[in-house]
Design an enzyme around this catalytic site. Structure first.
Site, PDB file in Angstrom:
ATOM      1  N   TYR A   1       0.850  -1.189   0.000  1.00 40.68           N
ATOM      2  CA  TYR A   1       0.000   0.000   0.000  1.00 40.68           C
ATOM      3  C   TYR A   1       0.878   1.228   0.000  1.00 40.68           C
ATOM      4  O   TYR A   1       1.820   1.326   0.794  1.00 40.68           O
ATOM      5  CB  TYR A   1      -0.891   0.008   1.250  1.00 40.68           C
ATOM      6  CG  TYR A   1      -1.799   1.214   1.362  1.00 40.68           C
ATOM      7  CD1 TYR A   1      -2.826   1.415   0.436  1.00 40.68           C
ATOM      8  CD2 TYR A   1      -1.634   2.151   2.380  1.00 40.68           C
ATOM      9  CE1 TYR A   1      -3.670   2.518   0.542  1.00 40.68           C
ATOM     10  CE2 TYR A   1      -2.480   3.254   2.491  1.00 40.68           C
ATOM     11  CZ  TYR A   1      -3.492   3.430   1.569  1.00 40.68           C
ATOM     12  OH  TYR A   1      -4.320   4.522   1.673  1.00 40.68           O
TER      13      TYR A   1
ATOM     14  N   ASP B   1       9.281   2.610   0.026  1.00 41.64           N
ATOM     15  CA  ASP B   1       8.231   3.262   0.801  1.00 41.64           C
ATOM     16  C   ASP B   1       8.414   2.823   2.250  1.00 41.64           C
ATOM     17  O   ASP B   1       8.005   1.726   2.637  1.00 41.64           O
ATOM     18  CB  ASP B   1       6.862   2.864   0.252  1.00 41.64           C
ATOM     19  CG  ASP B   1       5.730   3.461   1.076  1.00 41.64           C
ATOM     20  OD1 ASP B   1       6.022   4.136   2.089  1.00 41.64           O
ATOM     21  OD2 ASP B   1       4.559   3.253   0.704  1.00 41.64           O
TER      22      ASP B   1
ATOM     23  N   LYS C   1       4.088   8.823   9.051  1.00 39.53           N
ATOM     24  CA  LYS C   1       3.791   8.203  10.339  1.00 39.53           C
ATOM     25  C   LYS C   1       4.728   8.677  11.463  1.00 39.53           C
ATOM     26  O   LYS C   1       4.532   9.768  11.976  1.00 39.53           O
ATOM     27  CB  LYS C   1       3.748   6.679  10.174  1.00 39.53           C
ATOM     28  CG  LYS C   1       2.618   6.295   9.193  1.00 39.53           C
ATOM     29  CD  LYS C   1       2.180   4.858   9.202  1.00 39.53           C
ATOM     30  CE  LYS C   1       0.879   4.756   8.398  1.00 39.53           C
ATOM     31  NZ  LYS C   1       0.906   3.867   7.261  1.00 39.53           N
TER      32      LYS C   1
HETATM   33  C1  LIG Z   1       0.294   4.396   5.877  1.00 43.25           C
HETATM   34  C2  LIG Z   1       1.072   4.179   4.654  1.00 43.25           C
HETATM   35  C3  LIG Z   1       0.993   5.050   3.554  1.00 43.25           C
HETATM   36  C4  LIG Z   1       0.001   6.188   3.492  1.00 43.25           C
HETATM   37  O1  LIG Z   1       0.218   7.148   4.457  1.00 43.25           O
HETATM   38  P1  LIG Z   1      -0.985   8.151   4.860  1.00 43.25           P
HETATM   39  O2  LIG Z   1      -0.334   9.102   5.805  1.00 43.25           O
HETATM   40  O3  LIG Z   1      -2.045   7.303   5.462  1.00 43.25           O
HETATM   41  O4  LIG Z   1      -1.430   8.806   3.613  1.00 43.25           O
HETATM   42  C5  LIG Z   1       1.834   4.835   2.488  1.00 43.25           C
HETATM   43  N1  LIG Z   1       2.710   3.815   2.494  1.00 43.25           N
HETATM   44  C6  LIG Z   1       2.814   2.955   3.526  1.00 43.25           C
HETATM   45  C7  LIG Z   1       3.817   1.863   3.478  1.00 43.25           C
HETATM   46  C8  LIG Z   1       1.984   3.100   4.629  1.00 43.25           C
HETATM   47  O5  LIG Z   1       2.057   2.203   5.627  1.00 43.25           O
END
Ligand SMILES: *Cc1c(COP(=O)(O)O)cnc(C)c1O
Length: 428
Positions: free
Chosen positions: A145, A240, A268
């Site tokens: 994701y 990511d 995060k």
């Molecule tokens: C949570 C997450 C996102 C998206 O971040 P948001 O702040 O919710 O937009 C993207 N990549 C990874 C790996 C994530 O865990």
């Protein structure tokens, strides 16, 4: 059954004004049934709901709360910053401090741009990789994701080499047709895709430890392979690390695995619980961004002083303390306890863990990609989830989410959790 009268009332009202009663879908408990509870306050590893119930929390606001909720250093930093103004729209010194901290802690990041969410970070990193290479296509992996931007909201289509199909209504096929979706941990699929699209692939984006379909690990040599093949083909390797950054080590998972990406996405934890994202990496790529270069990216609240203050306080605490050693010990304790509890209850569980991230799948395993994860017994998970909630332990309300331990958890909290799990696993 513990009482949740006030939560039920609030959710009833929320349903009138908010689609599904929530502002982010997984909060609605649809994957496990029932209704969400409303939190009044949180401190350390505990959530207190509006009905006065208390839960040991393994969601940690989906990752950011690595130091525990209401961490005093973060609260003080935000209070001090707020008194000076909540947003300026002109540069503020905290942005420089934050950027310096990130580049010091994550050496592959020579320059960084701060934004407001992980979604923005990933969306912008893809645009930047496309602008830098002059190519349109990119590879992502099913089960990973990267936020909800149109071109990233795609899982595997009918075949690994066919064009992507959007996961969501409202995404024109044309917007996702350059997204090539492949299974994770499958080098051959990547090789074949580069061979079939010569000189056309701008980037590979991946979670180096995928934590958005539960949790599974890269197989030995896989990340090294991706580094090698992107280099050979002039494609940008994007890690990511929105979830793994500062979760698994002060330098992200890349510090542990020794593979150096071209670009890294963060979010995060770097916001200390406030809305933040960031992407950064090689200076020659980052300098393609406006105002220096032709790739446009902007944000009214980017580099927001409250978010910077919170993030700096969080990173400072993580850098100075011995949080990672403690998190590893707590993770090992939880893994050992839950594995033994499942065994004793006669339940087949594949327990995956990396430091303070974990996921127990109700399947023999091993789980190395989305296909393996989907074999988990989700009805059994739903019963486990509700049993644990009744016992005062809050797990993510879906089988396909990672759990998070914080530095505010204690061995006694883990022990309480394991004892609850032992009872619940026998009863479901
Ligand atoms: C949570 C997450 C996102 C998206 O971040 P948001 O702040 O919710 O937009 C993207 N990549 C990874 C790996 C994530 O865990």
């Amino acid at each position: 059954m513990i009482a949740r009268t006030k939560s039920e009332q609030l959710f009833g009202e929320a349903l009138r004004y908010l689609p599904g009663g929530v502002n982010s879908p997984v909060r609605a408990f649809r994957a496990v049934g029932g209704q969400p509870f409303f939190v009044d306050r949180a401190e350390g590893c505990r959530l207190h709901d509006v009905d006065g119930n208390t839960y040991i929390d393994y969601v940690g606001t989906w990752g950011p709360a690595i130091l525990g909720h209401a961490y005093p250093g973060i609260i003080q930093a935000v209070q001090r910053a707020a008194e000076l103004g909540t947003s300026f729209g002109v540069p503020n010194p905290l942005e420089v401090t934050m950027a310096r901290l990130i580049t010091e802690l994550v050496p592959s990041i020579q320059k960084v741009r701060l934004c407001n969410s992980g979604t923005e970070a990933c969306m912008s990193a893809i645009r930047l990789a496309r602008g830098f290479t002059g190519r349109d296509k990119f590879i992502k992996f099913d089960g990973c994701y990267h936020g909800h931007a149109d071109c990233l909201l795609v899982k595997a289509g009918s075949g690994a080499l066919t064009f992507g199909h959007p996961d969501s209504a409202g995404v024109p096929q044309a917007f996702s047709q350059h997204t090539l979706v492949l299974p994770y941990n499958d080098p051959e699929a990547v090789r074949a895709t580069f061979a079939a699209n010569p000189g056309q692939i701008a980037a590979i984006i991946l979670e180096p430890v995928p934590g958005n379909a539960g949790l599974y690990l890269p197989q030995p040599g896989y990340l090294e392979f991706l580094r090698q093949i992107t280099r050979e083909h002039g494609a940008v390797l994007i890690f990511d690390e929105v979830m793994t950054g500062f979760r698994l080590s002060p330098g992200g998972y890349q510090q542990l695995c020794g593979v150096v990406p071209d670009l890294t996405c963060l979010g995060k934890i770097i916001g200390g619980g406030l809305p933040v994202g960031a992407f950064g990496g090689r200076a020659d790529i980052m300098d393609m961004l406006a105002p220096l270069g032709p790739v446009y990216q902007a944000g009214t609240l980017s580099g927001n002083p409250l978010a910077m203050a919170a993030g700096i306080a969080a990173l400072d605490a993580l850098r100075q303390g011995d949080a990672y050693r403690k998190l590893e010990a707590l993770g090992a304790q939880l893994q050992e306890g839950l594995t033994a509890a499942a065994h004793e209850a006669g339940k087949t569980v594949c327990f995956n863990r990396c430091g303070s991230m974990f996921c127990g799948y109700f399947t023999p395993g091993p789980v190395f990609n989305l296909g393996d994860a989907m074999k988990s017994d989700r009805q059994l998970f739903a019963r486990y989830f509700h049993g644990m909630l009744e016992a005062g332990v809050y797990l993510a309300p879906s089988q396909f989410e990672a759990g998070f331990i914080s530095a505010a958890h204690t061995p006694a909290d883990i022990e309480t959790t394991v004892r609850a799990a032992a009872r619940v696993l026998k009863s479901i």
